[in-house]
Every structure is written in C-alpha cells, then in structure tokens.
Design a protein around this motif. Structure first.
Motif, mmCIF file in Angstrom:
data_model
loop_
_atom_site.group_PDB
_atom_site.id
_atom_site.type_symbol
_atom_site.label_atom_id
_atom_site.label_comp_id
_atom_site.label_asym_id
_atom_site.label_seq_id
_atom_site.Cartn_x
_atom_site.Cartn_y
_atom_site.Cartn_z
ATOM 1 N N VAL A 32 85.287 -3.681 102.732
ATOM 2 C CA VAL A 32 86.526 -4.367 103.105
ATOM 3 C C VAL A 32 87.331 -4.728 101.854
ATOM 4 O O VAL A 32 88.547 -4.518 101.802
ATOM 5 C CB VAL A 32 86.222 -5.629 103.946
ATOM 6 C CG1 VAL A 32 87.470 -6.456 104.163
ATOM 7 C CG2 VAL A 32 85.586 -5.241 105.265
ATOM 8 N N GLU A 33 86.660 -5.250 100.840
ATOM 9 C CA GLU A 33 87.344 -5.615 99.593
ATOM 10 C C GLU A 33 87.978 -4.405 98.932
ATOM 11 O O GLU A 33 89.079 -4.496 98.388
ATOM 12 C CB GLU A 33 86.369 -6.288 98.635
ATOM 13 C CG GLU A 33 85.990 -7.694 99.034
ATOM 14 C CD GLU A 33 85.031 -8.339 98.042
ATOM 15 O OE1 GLU A 33 85.086 -8.002 96.840
ATOM 16 O OE2 GLU A 33 84.238 -9.177 98.464
ATOM 17 N N ALA A 35 89.078 -1.666 100.443
ATOM 18 C CA ALA A 35 90.258 -1.287 101.227
ATOM 19 C C ALA A 35 91.445 -2.187 100.874
ATOM 20 O O ALA A 35 92.572 -1.705 100.695
ATOM 21 C CB ALA A 35 89.942 -1.357 102.720
ATOM 22 N N ILE A 36 91.203 -3.469 100.747
ATOM 23 C CA ILE A 36 92.264 -4.420 100.391
ATOM 24 C C ILE A 36 92.761 -4.163 98.971
ATOM 25 O O ILE A 36 93.964 -4.164 98.710
ATOM 26 C CB ILE A 36 91.761 -5.872 100.552
ATOM 27 C CG1 ILE A 36 91.525 -6.181 102.031
ATOM 28 C CG2 ILE A 36 92.747 -6.865 99.933
ATOM 29 C CD1 ILE A 36 90.760 -7.473 102.288
ATOM 30 N N THR A 37 91.848 -3.934 98.048
ATOM 31 C CA THR A 37 92.211 -3.685 96.648
ATOM 32 C C THR A 37 93.052 -2.427 96.515
ATOM 33 O O THR A 37 94.040 -2.405 95.767
ATOM 34 C CB THR A 37 90.942 -3.586 95.774
ATOM 35 O OG1 THR A 37 90.233 -4.828 95.860
ATOM 36 C CG2 THR A 37 91.286 -3.287 94.332
ATOM 37 N N LYS A 39 95.048 -1.132 98.689
ATOM 38 C CA LYS A 39 96.386 -1.431 99.224
ATOM 39 C C LYS A 39 97.180 -2.289 98.244
ATOM 40 O O LYS A 39 98.338 -2.002 97.950
ATOM 41 C CB LYS A 39 96.255 -2.140 100.578
ATOM 42 C CG LYS A 39 97.557 -2.422 101.239
ATOM 43 C CD LYS A 39 98.226 -1.144 101.678
ATOM 44 C CE LYS A 39 99.452 -1.443 102.504
ATOM 45 N NZ LYS A 39 100.220 -0.263 102.784
ATOM 46 N N ASP A 40 96.546 -3.324 97.712
ATOM 47 C CA ASP A 40 97.228 -4.252 96.814
ATOM 48 C C ASP A 40 97.569 -3.632 95.459
ATOM 49 O O ASP A 40 98.655 -3.846 94.936
ATOM 50 C CB ASP A 40 96.392 -5.509 96.589
ATOM 51 C CG ASP A 40 96.295 -6.399 97.815
ATOM 52 O OD1 ASP A 40 97.060 -6.189 98.789
ATOM 53 O OD2 ASP A 40 95.447 -7.311 97.810
ATOM 54 N N GLU A 41 96.647 -2.890 94.884
ATOM 55 C CA GLU A 41 96.833 -2.397 93.518
ATOM 56 C C GLU A 41 97.465 -1.012 93.435
ATOM 57 O O GLU A 41 98.145 -0.701 92.463
ATOM 58 C CB GLU A 41 95.502 -2.421 92.769
ATOM 59 C CG GLU A 41 95.009 -3.843 92.543
ATOM 60 C CD GLU A 41 93.840 -3.941 91.590
ATOM 61 O OE1 GLU A 41 93.622 -2.992 90.801
ATOM 62 O OE2 GLU A 41 93.155 -4.974 91.631
ATOM 63 N N SER A 45 96.711 2.995 101.675
ATOM 64 C CA SER A 45 95.894 2.524 102.787
ATOM 65 C C SER A 45 94.644 3.389 102.906
ATOM 66 O O SER A 45 94.716 4.608 102.797
ATOM 67 C CB SER A 45 96.679 2.609 104.096
ATOM 68 O OG SER A 45 97.753 1.714 104.077
ATOM 69 N N THR A 47 90.956 3.440 105.360
ATOM 70 C CA THR A 47 90.222 2.801 106.444
ATOM 71 C C THR A 47 88.789 2.521 106.006
ATOM 72 O O THR A 47 88.256 3.184 105.103
ATOM 73 C CB THR A 47 90.193 3.687 107.702
ATOM 74 O OG1 THR A 47 89.404 4.857 107.436
ATOM 75 C CG2 THR A 47 91.594 4.078 108.140
ATOM 76 N N GLU A 48 88.195 1.574 106.667
ATOM 77 C CA GLU A 48 86.789 1.282 106.392
ATOM 78 C C GLU A 48 85.920 2.485 106.744
ATOM 79 O O GLU A 48 84.930 2.748 106.066
ATOM 80 C CB GLU A 48 86.355 0.040 107.160
ATOM 81 C CG GLU A 48 87.016 -1.219 106.637
ATOM 82 C CD GLU A 48 86.678 -2.443 107.458
ATOM 83 O OE1 GLU A 48 85.542 -2.543 107.955
ATOM 84 O OE2 GLU A 48 87.560 -3.299 107.620
#
Length: 69
Positions: A32-33, A35-37, A39-41, A45, A47-48
């Motif tokens: 999960v982290e 996937a978020i990273t 997107k943010d950095e 996108s 998916t898990e």
C-alpha cells in the motif's frame, strides 16, 4: 529501484529482474505504501494487484510506460 532501496530499505542485492514484487515488499502495508509513494513522487498509479503479481522487471516496465504516457 531507488524507491525500493531508499524508502523501503530493500537490499540492492535482492532486486533482480525476476524477483517477485512480493519478495521485495515484505508485507501488505509496504504494498500500500509503495502504491501511494509512486502516485505522490512519480505521478504514476499502480494497483495493489500489480504490486503483488508482477516481477520487478514487469512492474518497472509498466511504471516507465505510464510515465512516458
């Protein structure tokens, strides 16, 4: 590869083209982290499921493709 080593403290020796992403991301929280990273950095996108099912090389190719656009 940089994110795996720098943010998730994966050993560079463990990162091989044929390594399943699940071997590199030790638990579901790391998936999960990541996937978020991404997107943010990187603005990408992911998916898990991709992080659970692909090898490092397959995943890296998808990220590159999405960044290119």
């Amino acid at each position: 590869m940089g994110l795996l080593v720098d943010k998730f403290q994966v050993s560079p020796a463990a990162i091989r083209a044929d390594a399943p992403m699940t071997d590199l991301l030790a638990d579901s929280l790391m998936v999960v982290e990541m996937a978020i990273t991404l997107k943010d950095e990187l603005g990408v996108s992911a998916t898990e499921d991709e992080l659970r099912e692909l090898t490092f090389a397959e995943f890296a190719a998808r990220v590159d493709q999405r960044r290119a656009g």
